[in-house]
Scaffold this active site. Sequence first.
Site, PDB file in Angstrom:
ATOM      1  N   ARG A   1       0.373  14.922  12.870  1.00  0.00           N
ATOM      2  CA  ARG A   1       0.889  14.690  11.510  1.00  0.00           C
ATOM      3  C   ARG A   1       0.948  15.946  10.633  1.00  0.00           C
ATOM      4  O   ARG A   1       0.266  16.044   9.612  1.00  0.00           O
ATOM      5  CB  ARG A   1       0.070  13.596  10.822  1.00  0.00           C
ATOM      6  CG  ARG A   1       0.088  12.307  11.605  1.00  0.00           C
ATOM      7  CD  ARG A   1      -0.575  11.180  10.881  1.00  0.00           C
ATOM      8  NE  ARG A   1       0.299  10.517   9.921  1.00  0.00           N
ATOM      9  CZ  ARG A   1      -0.012   9.395   9.306  1.00  0.00           C
ATOM     10  NH1 ARG A   1      -1.153   8.816   9.528  1.00  0.00           N
ATOM     11  NH2 ARG A   1       0.829   8.845   8.466  1.00  0.00           N
ATOM     12  N   PRO A   2       1.785  16.910  11.026  1.00  0.00           N
ATOM     13  CA  PRO A   2       1.934  18.104  10.199  1.00  0.00           C
ATOM     14  C   PRO A   2       2.662  17.814   8.880  1.00  0.00           C
ATOM     15  O   PRO A   2       3.187  16.711   8.697  1.00  0.00           O
ATOM     16  CB  PRO A   2       2.791  19.025  11.074  1.00  0.00           C
ATOM     17  CG  PRO A   2       3.487  18.134  12.034  1.00  0.00           C
ATOM     18  CD  PRO A   2       2.646  16.910  12.205  1.00  0.00           C
ATOM     19  N   ILE A   3       2.677  18.798   7.966  1.00  0.00           N
ATOM     20  CA  ILE A   3       3.379  18.583   6.689  1.00  0.00           C
ATOM     21  C   ILE A   3       4.415  19.686   6.438  1.00  0.00           C
ATOM     22  O   ILE A   3       4.746  19.994   5.307  1.00  0.00           O
ATOM     23  CB  ILE A   3       2.389  18.479   5.500  1.00  0.00           C
ATOM     24  CG1 ILE A   3       1.477  19.713   5.409  1.00  0.00           C
ATOM     25  CG2 ILE A   3       1.566  17.223   5.584  1.00  0.00           C
ATOM     26  CD1 ILE A   3       0.722  19.764   4.089  1.00  0.00           C
TER      27      ILE A   3
ATOM     28  N   ARG B   1      -4.772  10.892   4.210  1.00  0.00           N
ATOM     29  CA  ARG B   1      -3.678  11.845   4.298  1.00  0.00           C
ATOM     30  C   ARG B   1      -2.624  11.624   3.208  1.00  0.00           C
ATOM     31  O   ARG B   1      -2.034  12.569   2.691  1.00  0.00           O
ATOM     32  CB  ARG B   1      -3.055  11.702   5.684  1.00  0.00           C
ATOM     33  CG  ARG B   1      -1.942  12.617   5.949  1.00  0.00           C
ATOM     34  CD  ARG B   1      -1.199  12.189   7.186  1.00  0.00           C
ATOM     35  NE  ARG B   1       0.209  12.398   6.986  1.00  0.00           N
ATOM     36  CZ  ARG B   1       0.815  13.538   7.237  1.00  0.00           C
ATOM     37  NH1 ARG B   1       0.144  14.538   7.724  1.00  0.00           N
ATOM     38  NH2 ARG B   1       2.097  13.679   6.994  1.00  0.00           N
TER      39      ARG B   1
ATOM     40  N   CYS C   1      -5.079  13.517  12.593  1.00  0.00           N
ATOM     41  CA  CYS C   1      -5.679  12.212  12.409  1.00  0.00           C
ATOM     42  C   CYS C   1      -5.458  11.420  13.679  1.00  0.00           C
ATOM     43  O   CYS C   1      -4.771  11.864  14.577  1.00  0.00           O
ATOM     44  CB  CYS C   1      -5.125  11.496  11.196  1.00  0.00           C
ATOM     45  SG  CYS C   1      -3.684  10.533  11.524  1.00  0.00           S
TER      46      CYS C   1
ATOM     47  N   ARG D   1      -8.551  -0.385   4.870  1.00  0.00           N
ATOM     48  CA  ARG D   1      -7.745   0.610   4.153  1.00  0.00           C
ATOM     49  C   ARG D   1      -6.396   0.011   3.758  1.00  0.00           C
ATOM     50  O   ARG D   1      -5.771   0.466   2.790  1.00  0.00           O
ATOM     51  CB  ARG D   1      -7.480   1.820   5.055  1.00  0.00           C
ATOM     52  CG  ARG D   1      -8.660   2.739   5.237  1.00  0.00           C
ATOM     53  CD  ARG D   1      -8.245   3.939   6.048  1.00  0.00           C
ATOM     54  NE  ARG D   1      -6.946   4.412   5.603  1.00  0.00           N
ATOM     55  CZ  ARG D   1      -6.035   4.973   6.386  1.00  0.00           C
ATOM     56  NH1 ARG D   1      -6.277   5.175   7.644  1.00  0.00           N
ATOM     57  NH2 ARG D   1      -4.878   5.359   5.888  1.00  0.00           N
TER      58      ARG D   1
ATOM     59  N   ASP E   1       4.492   0.760  12.097  1.00  0.00           N
ATOM     60  CA  ASP E   1       3.288   0.102  11.578  1.00  0.00           C
ATOM     61  C   ASP E   1       3.136  -1.336  12.083  1.00  0.00           C
ATOM     62  O   ASP E   1       2.072  -1.932  11.925  1.00  0.00           O
ATOM     63  CB  ASP E   1       3.299   0.102  10.042  1.00  0.00           C
ATOM     64  CG  ASP E   1       3.032   1.501   9.496  1.00  0.00           C
ATOM     65  OD1 ASP E   1       2.546   2.354  10.251  1.00  0.00           O
ATOM     66  OD2 ASP E   1       3.314   1.725   8.300  1.00  0.00           O
TER      67      ASP E   1
ATOM     68  N   VAL F   1       7.807   7.334  16.820  1.00  0.00           N
ATOM     69  CA  VAL F   1       7.527   7.971  15.528  1.00  0.00           C
ATOM     70  C   VAL F   1       6.238   8.805  15.559  1.00  0.00           C
ATOM     71  O   VAL F   1       6.220   9.952  15.110  1.00  0.00           O
ATOM     72  CB  VAL F   1       7.477   6.917  14.390  1.00  0.00           C
ATOM     73  CG1 VAL F   1       7.176   7.582  13.049  1.00  0.00           C
ATOM     74  CG2 VAL F   1       8.793   6.160  14.316  1.00  0.00           C
TER      75      VAL F   1
ATOM     76  N   LYS G   1       0.841  -1.212   0.000  1.00  0.00           N
ATOM     77  CA  LYS G   1       0.000   0.000   0.000  1.00  0.00           C
ATOM     78  C   LYS G   1       0.876   1.262   0.000  1.00  0.00           C
ATOM     79  O   LYS G   1       0.647   2.181  -0.786  1.00  0.00           O
ATOM     80  CB  LYS G   1      -0.900   0.007   1.236  1.00  0.00           C
ATOM     81  CG  LYS G   1      -1.592   1.337   1.492  1.00  0.00           C
ATOM     82  CD  LYS G   1      -2.444   1.307   2.733  1.00  0.00           C
ATOM     83  CE  LYS G   1      -1.768   1.735   4.000  1.00  0.00           C
ATOM     84  NZ  LYS G   1      -1.506   3.170   4.157  1.00  0.00           N
ATOM     85  N   ASN G   2       1.869   1.279   0.886  1.00  0.00           N
ATOM     86  CA  ASN G   2       2.652   2.510   1.031  1.00  0.00           C
ATOM     87  C   ASN G   2       3.601   2.754  -0.138  1.00  0.00           C
ATOM     88  O   ASN G   2       4.202   3.823  -0.244  1.00  0.00           O
ATOM     89  CB  ASN G   2       3.430   2.504   2.352  1.00  0.00           C
ATOM     90  CG  ASN G   2       2.497   2.704   3.541  1.00  0.00           C
ATOM     91  OD1 ASN G   2       1.310   2.984   3.361  1.00  0.00           O
ATOM     92  ND2 ASN G   2       3.036   2.549   4.742  1.00  0.00           N
TER      93      ASN G   2
HETATM   94  C1  UD1 Z   1       4.376   6.934   6.237  1.00  0.00           C
HETATM   95  C2  UD1 Z   1       3.494   5.713   6.078  1.00  0.00           C
HETATM   96  C3  UD1 Z   1       2.983   5.235   7.429  1.00  0.00           C
HETATM   97  C4  UD1 Z   1       4.141   5.016   8.395  1.00  0.00           C
HETATM   98  C5  UD1 Z   1       5.036   6.249   8.443  1.00  0.00           C
HETATM   99  C6  UD1 Z   1       6.289   6.035   9.273  1.00  0.00           C
HETATM  100  C7  UD1 Z   1       2.513   6.023   3.886  1.00  0.00           C
HETATM  101  C8  UD1 Z   1       1.281   6.272   3.074  1.00  0.00           C
HETATM  102  N1  UD1 Z   1       2.374   6.045   5.218  1.00  0.00           N
HETATM  103  O1  UD1 Z   1       3.563   7.969   6.773  1.00  0.00           O
HETATM  104  O2  UD1 Z   1       2.285   4.001   7.225  1.00  0.00           O
HETATM  105  O3  UD1 Z   1       3.612   4.754   9.675  1.00  0.00           O
HETATM  106  O4  UD1 Z   1       5.448   6.622   7.124  1.00  0.00           O
HETATM  107  O5  UD1 Z   1       7.005   4.955   8.810  1.00  0.00           O
HETATM  108  O6  UD1 Z   1       3.577   5.757   3.341  1.00  0.00           O
HETATM  109  N2  UD1 Z   1       6.179  14.827  10.485  1.00  0.00           N
HETATM  110  C9  UD1 Z   1       6.258  16.178  10.765  1.00  0.00           C
HETATM  111  N3  UD1 Z   1       6.277  17.051   9.710  1.00  0.00           N
HETATM  112  C10 UD1 Z   1       6.217  16.642   8.420  1.00  0.00           C
HETATM  113  C11 UD1 Z   1       6.147  15.255   8.145  1.00  0.00           C
HETATM  114  C12 UD1 Z   1       6.133  14.368   9.199  1.00  0.00           C
HETATM  115  O7  UD1 Z   1       6.312  16.574  11.922  1.00  0.00           O
HETATM  116  O8  UD1 Z   1       6.243  17.497   7.513  1.00  0.00           O
HETATM  117  C13 UD1 Z   1       6.195  13.834  11.612  1.00  0.00           C
HETATM  118  C14 UD1 Z   1       4.891  13.030  11.700  1.00  0.00           C
HETATM  119  O9  UD1 Z   1       3.900  13.733  12.420  1.00  0.00           O
HETATM  120  C15 UD1 Z   1       5.349  11.768  12.395  1.00  0.00           C
HETATM  121  C16 UD1 Z   1       6.783  11.594  11.850  1.00  0.00           C
HETATM  122  O10 UD1 Z   1       7.178  12.862  11.352  1.00  0.00           O
HETATM  123  O11 UD1 Z   1       5.402  11.956  13.787  1.00  0.00           O
HETATM  124  C17 UD1 Z   1       6.915  10.535  10.759  1.00  0.00           C
HETATM  125  O12 UD1 Z   1       6.072  10.878   9.685  1.00  0.00           O
HETATM  126  P1  UD1 Z   1       6.350  10.440   8.174  1.00  0.00           P
HETATM  127  O13 UD1 Z   1       7.598   9.627   8.093  1.00  0.00           O
HETATM  128  O14 UD1 Z   1       6.217  11.631   7.306  1.00  0.00           O
HETATM  129  O15 UD1 Z   1       5.119   9.456   7.921  1.00  0.00           O
HETATM  130  P2  UD1 Z   1       4.080   9.487   6.737  1.00  0.00           P
HETATM  131  O16 UD1 Z   1       4.764   9.732   5.449  1.00  0.00           O
HETATM  132  O17 UD1 Z   1       2.916  10.329   7.109  1.00  0.00           O
END
Ligand code: UD1
Length: 416
Positions: A121-123, A92, A116, A396, A304, A326, A22-23
């Site tokens: 989970r900020p970006i 997301r 969520c 999902r 995960d 994480v 999926k990922n």
């Molecule tokens: C992806 C996976 C998810 C997995 C995660 C960690 C997908 C669709 N999902 O999620 O299944 O659990 O990796 O292996 O591939 N963060 C920030 N700012 C940002 C981005 C992230 O603070 O701009 C934080 C997040 O809140 C979290 C951490 O960084 O605490 C890790 O997030 P990230 O590695 O980005 O995970 P995802 O890509 O959302």
Amino acid sequence: MSKFVITGGKELEGKIDISGAKNAVLPIIAASLLTLDKVVLEDAPDLLDVQVMGQVIESLGGKVKRKNKKLYLEIKDVENIEAPYDLINKMRASICIMGPLLARVGRVRISHPGGCAIGSRPINWHIKGLEQLGAQVRMDHGFLDITASRLYGARIYLDFPSVGATENIMMAAAAAEGTTVLENAAQEPEIVDLANFINEMGGKIRGAGTNIIYIEGVKEFHGTSHTIIPDRIEAGTYILMAAACGGEVLIRNVIPVHLASLLAKLDEAGVVYREDGDGIRVIGKGNYHAVDIKTQVHPGFSTDLQAPMLAMLTRAQGTSMVTETVFENRFMHVDELKRMGADIRIEGRSAIVHGVEELHPATVNASDLRAGAGLVLAALTANGTSEVREIHHIERGYENLDAKLRGIGADIFRED
Ligand code: UD1
């Protein structure tokens, strides 16, 4: 609302086939925005999240068709640069259209994905990276409006190796002018699959799978046919279920090196397994030693797999400490497991798990995808009939979970 009705206490026996990841498939669908040509994705799992990503592509003007395990994509013209709020809100991961859409048409409007269940989970790191490539980002009535007349290669250091940020930056940089050096990049196998896919379309990416990725921008991408890697999280979940229930199960279509951190912990716990062809054969005995787990970015223990691992440890001999580093809110399964008789105490970011003899059946709620998988594992080991509710979360990310488990002798049925 649908639920799984599970009568536990049965040994599992037989073979189970792992689906495409999926990922991996979600960002790869987004990356197909880079080309005007047709793309074929083989071993694309038929999951709710994949359907949502398909709808996102269709909302932008693309065509998406599924035939068995193959997904056909074609985005000749981008007719729309705004992804509908409802779709982004549903999933997301759909934010991974930011990078490729920006690269293709120079503009993207997307609602801020917000919070969520498993944390805020900020970006911010996605946005900072795109800005470093030359994009302008502004907030407009809850929407992020991102524009770039041109993208330029840059040296980008990620404060944290975020999977999503690495993917978005890699996809935008693949079409930028010049070379991008992405430092402290995520090293997950899904990043490597995405880089391979982009390279098959004509991209020039080196170093994916290490913490420094070099991305030389190219002007044009062409169509390709790509096979998605097997889902290591699905595989890990079934390995843990087979171990916890006892019996002998061959989990096929697995890349063992992707599961190294899980397998090391299984060794420590005393689980017997061996590599067998393209699979892993688990010879489960149900009862193991307590082990300590700390989730980390790849190649550390995957967040995960934390919930299913914790669910297995509820019956291990001794005390395990499971630390989540994480995501800040990923122990939602703990209260539900306690209702099944598990002895768990949360202290900050750790769960202290005292192993008990057995779990009792109960009606429990899946709060998110992986928590739900942990509850299914627990229900499979509890003598008697349990119900796992809110299973749309589980569906999902796990393709045909109930049918696959029935195929190895589990008593599990889906009810609407
Ligand atoms: C992806 C996976 C998810 C997995 C995660 C960690 C997908 C669709 N999902 O999620 O299944 O659990 O990796 O292996 O591939 N963060 C920030 N700012 C940002 C981005 C992230 O603070 O701009 C934080 C997040 O809140 C979290 C951490 O960084 O605490 C890790 O997030 P990230 O590695 O980005 O995970 P995802 O890509 O959302």
